[in-house]
Motif scaffolding. Structure first.
Motif, PDB file in Angstrom:
ATOM      1  N   UNK A  89       0.965  -1.241   0.145  1.00  0.00           N
ATOM      2  CA  UNK A  89      -0.075  -0.008  -0.129  1.00  0.00           C
ATOM      3  C   UNK A  89       0.725   1.253  -0.017  1.00  0.00           C
ATOM      4  N   UNK A  90       0.351   2.326  -0.391  1.00  0.00           N
ATOM      5  CA  UNK A  90       1.256   3.476  -0.340  1.00  0.00           C
ATOM      6  C   UNK A  90       0.474   4.623   0.202  1.00  0.00           C
ATOM      7  N   UNK A  91       1.378   5.547   1.160  1.00  0.00           N
ATOM      8  CA  UNK A  91       0.574   6.431   1.576  1.00  0.00           C
ATOM      9  C   UNK A  91       1.543   7.772   1.416  1.00  0.00           C
ATOM     10  N   UNK A  92       0.754   8.741   0.852  1.00  0.00           N
ATOM     11  CA  UNK A  92       1.284   9.729   0.279  1.00  0.00           C
ATOM     12  C   UNK A  92       1.772  10.997   1.654  1.00  0.00           C
ATOM     13  N   UNK A  93       2.691  11.312   1.583  1.00  0.00           N
ATOM     14  CA  UNK A  93       3.257  12.187   2.786  1.00  0.00           C
ATOM     15  C   UNK A  93       3.882  13.411   2.341  1.00  0.00           C
ATOM     16  N   UNK A 142       0.781  23.381   0.040  1.00  0.00           N
ATOM     17  CA  UNK A 142       0.481  21.974  -0.686  1.00  0.00           C
ATOM     18  C   UNK A 142       0.773  22.039  -1.977  1.00  0.00           C
ATOM     19  N   UNK A 143       1.232  20.936  -2.701  1.00  0.00           N
ATOM     20  CA  UNK A 143       1.668  21.109  -4.164  1.00  0.00           C
ATOM     21  C   UNK A 143       0.513  19.968  -4.371  1.00  0.00           C
ATOM     22  N   UNK A 144      -0.722  20.415  -4.575  1.00  0.00           N
ATOM     23  CA  UNK A 144      -1.834  19.750  -4.992  1.00  0.00           C
ATOM     24  C   UNK A 144      -1.656  18.854  -6.466  1.00  0.00           C
ATOM     25  N   UNK A 145      -1.169  19.572  -7.337  1.00  0.00           N
ATOM     26  CA  UNK A 145      -0.860  18.833  -8.740  1.00  0.00           C
ATOM     27  C   UNK A 145       0.036  17.564  -8.476  1.00  0.00           C
ATOM     28  N   UNK A 146       1.022  17.768  -7.742  1.00  0.00           N
ATOM     29  CA  UNK A 146       1.946  16.541  -7.638  1.00  0.00           C
ATOM     30  C   UNK A 146       1.324  15.481  -6.686  1.00  0.00           C
ATOM     31  N   UNK A 147       0.327  15.806  -5.767  1.00  0.00           N
ATOM     32  CA  UNK A 147      -0.229  14.958  -4.964  1.00  0.00           C
ATOM     33  C   UNK A 147      -1.265  14.221  -6.062  1.00  0.00           C
ATOM     34  N   UNK A 148      -1.858  14.809  -6.747  1.00  0.00           N
ATOM     35  CA  UNK A 148      -2.768  14.173  -7.702  1.00  0.00           C
ATOM     36  C   UNK A 148      -1.861  13.288  -8.749  1.00  0.00           C
ATOM     37  N   UNK A 149      -0.724  13.588  -9.161  1.00  0.00           N
ATOM     38  CA  UNK A 149       0.112  12.814  -9.949  1.00  0.00           C
ATOM     39  C   UNK A 149       0.572  11.486  -9.335  1.00  0.00           C
ATOM     40  N   UNK A 189      -0.798   9.685  -7.142  1.00  0.00           N
ATOM     41  CA  UNK A 189      -1.870   8.660  -6.701  1.00  0.00           C
ATOM     42  C   UNK A 189      -1.878   7.373  -7.721  1.00  0.00           C
ATOM     43  N   UNK A 190      -1.820   6.394  -7.143  1.00  0.00           N
ATOM     44  CA  UNK A 190      -1.689   5.051  -8.169  1.00  0.00           C
ATOM     45  C   UNK A 190      -3.015   4.119  -7.512  1.00  0.00           C
ATOM     46  N   UNK A 191      -3.197   2.978  -7.916  1.00  0.00           N
ATOM     47  CA  UNK A 191      -4.460   2.222  -7.513  1.00  0.00           C
ATOM     48  C   UNK A 191      -3.910   1.715  -6.477  1.00  0.00           C
ATOM     49  N   UNK A 192      -2.611   1.789  -5.800  1.00  0.00           N
ATOM     50  CA  UNK A 192      -2.141   1.264  -4.546  1.00  0.00           C
ATOM     51  C   UNK A 192      -2.146   2.382  -3.292  1.00  0.00           C
ATOM     52  N   UNK A 193      -2.747   3.544  -3.733  1.00  0.00           N
ATOM     53  CA  UNK A 193      -2.634   4.589  -2.764  1.00  0.00           C
ATOM     54  C   UNK A 193      -3.881   4.440  -1.704  1.00  0.00           C
ATOM     55  N   UNK A 194      -3.533   4.382  -0.562  1.00  0.00           N
ATOM     56  CA  UNK A 194      -4.417   4.194   0.351  1.00  0.00           C
ATOM     57  C   UNK A 194      -4.828   5.518   1.456  1.00  0.00           C
ATOM     58  N   UNK A 238     -11.107   8.029  -3.741  1.00  0.00           N
ATOM     59  CA  UNK A 238     -11.314   7.065  -2.645  1.00  0.00           C
ATOM     60  C   UNK A 238     -10.329   6.726  -1.716  1.00  0.00           C
ATOM     61  N   UNK A 239      -9.681   7.896  -1.293  1.00  0.00           N
ATOM     62  CA  UNK A 239      -8.354   7.639  -0.485  1.00  0.00           C
ATOM     63  C   UNK A 239      -8.917   8.207   0.759  1.00  0.00           C
TER      64      UNK A 239
END
Ligand SMILES: Cc1ncc(COP(=O)(O)O)c(C=O)c1O
Length: 407
Positions: A121-125, A160-167, A169-174, A205-206
């Motif tokens: 699983x991935x967690x964006x920080x 926050x860099x919302x564009x980079x956050x969006x980029x 995201x993968x199917x594993x992002x929880x 759905x994160x």
């Protein structure tokens, strides 16, 4: 055959510690040797817990003999007091059954990560970051995905860099972590940024793991809590705690808020880790939240820290090579020192060690808040007295002047 999925010894050995703790120890060591140490690395208020809270714990111990196990998610009166605090302050609709008390906000964060993250699983920080989120995730073989905050110069600060956050995201992002107000930068992400982040979570759905432990330390602008959104139950794990607001770092009291179905499951996990939160500390925490005297104390503390922030900023803002931003929240200043480091040809760790060894001044290297860009910064805490801030800034200025003149 599949290889063993986990080597816990290796994972734990590679876990980052928390910079602050190591430097506190170093400061104590120097002070023991008789040096007049100025410690601006500490992430806690400089004053003890207010007396009314202490008295309440003493009463719980001496008079009530409230010394035994409590319910795993905490005593209902405290859970109710927390729900009431969040509902009154942020217009939310939290029910007491959705609150779980934990040993520290760290305990609450660990519970959330242990419950939700699994191998792969991935967690964006957003980084720089307080280290706990990534280190707990690694323990479960989940992958921290760091996205840099945008430093937009010393007038705007960190966004926050919302564009980079969006980029990212993968199917594993929880999960996406958001610590607001933010350690170590002192940023407060504004309503627009928070709205957009919530939209990203809804669309993909994160879950958002919110850490709002500094929610009372707001000096400029407006802070929007994630618990204030009416549909929070669909995407939020909310955490907060008593450590900073009421100077209760040693009491180990934090909490987590999630929708009731999940709270029931998390209880099962909590009972197997810590059993219950500290009994008498919970009684004191009710006083912390409900006694108006405490809030008058908090208000004064925040007024004082705003003054300390200004004092520190005024001392740093015109130093060549140092880009100081007047942080609007938490109690940290995170100046960018990349130009200075280039000029004096030092890494941030060497620079910080020099300050400690030659000026007995302790600040934290940005690299204590892991990942790429943080190594160009240093973190100061201004949660301290006027004398300490003035003397600390004075020593910092002297050190910078001395190092620059030697090159
Ligand atoms: C952002 C952040 N979250 C959580 C914590 C941990 O708080 P606690 O003492 O409640 O475990 C800290 C402490 O420094 C912090 O800075």
């Amino acid at each position: 055959m599949k290889p063993p999925v986990n080597n816990y010894k290796e994972i734990i050995e590679n876990m980052l510690g928390e910079g602050g703790f190591a430097y506190i120890a170093r400061g104590r060591e120097l002070a023991r040797k008789g040096y007049k140490v100025i410690n601006l690395s500490i992430g806690q208020p400089d004053v003890p817990t207010p007396d009314n809270i202490i008295e309440s714990a003493v009463h719980a111990l001496r008079v009530e003999k409230f010394t035994r196990y409590t319910e795993t998610p905490g005593i209902p009166e405290l859970r109710e007091a927390i729900a009431e605090y969040l509902n009154t302050r942020y217009g939310s609709d939290v029910s007491w059954e959705e609150v779980i008390i934990a040993p520290g906000t760290k305990g609450a964060l660990f519970l959330a990560i242990a419950a939700y993250l699994r191998e792969g699983d991935e967690i964006i920080i957003p980084e720089p970051t307080y280290p706990v989120y990534s280190e707990a995730a690694r323990l479960f073989n989940a992958k921290p995905v760091f996205v840099s905050l945008k430093f937009q110069g010393k007038d705007v600060g960190f966004k926050l860099d919302l564009e980079v956050i969006k980029e990212s995201i993968t199917p594993r992002t929880k999960m996406i972590v958001i610590n607001n107000p933010h350690n170590p930068t002192g940023a407060i992400f504004d309503e627009k940024e928070i709205d957009e982040l919530v939209e990203i979570a809804r669309e993909n759905n994160i879950l958002i793991l919110a850490d709002e432990i500094y929610d009372n330390f707001v000096y400029d602008g407006r802070f929007k809590s994630l618990i204030s959104y009416p549909d929070w139950r669909d995407w939020l794990i909310y955490t907060n705690g008593f450590s900073k607001t009421f100077s209760m770092t040693g009491w180990r009291l934090g909490y987590l808020v999630v929708k009731k179905e999940v709270a029931i499951v998390l209880r099962r996990l909590a009972v197997n880790i810590w059993g219950c939160p500290i009994s008498f500390a919970q009684k004191a925490a009710i006083t912390a939240l409900k006694d108006p005297e405490t809030w008058r104390w908090v208000e004064k503390l925040v007024v004082r820290y705003r003054e300390m922030r200004d004092l520190m900023y005024n001392g740093l803002k015109d130093l060549p090579g140092v880009e100081a931003w007047k942080s609007p929240g938490a109690f940290y200043m995170f100046p960018r020192v990349v130009k200075l480091l280039e000029q004096i040809n030092m890494s941030v760790e060497d620079f910080v060690n020099y300050l400690i060894d030659h000026y007995y001044l302790i600040v934290l290297p940005g690299s204590a808040f892991p990942a790429q860009t943080s190594r160009y910064y240093v973190r100061f805490s201004f949660a301290t007295s006027r004398e300490e801030v003035s003397e600390g800034v004075k020593r910092f200025r002297e050190a910078v002047r001395e190092l620059v003149s030697r090159r």
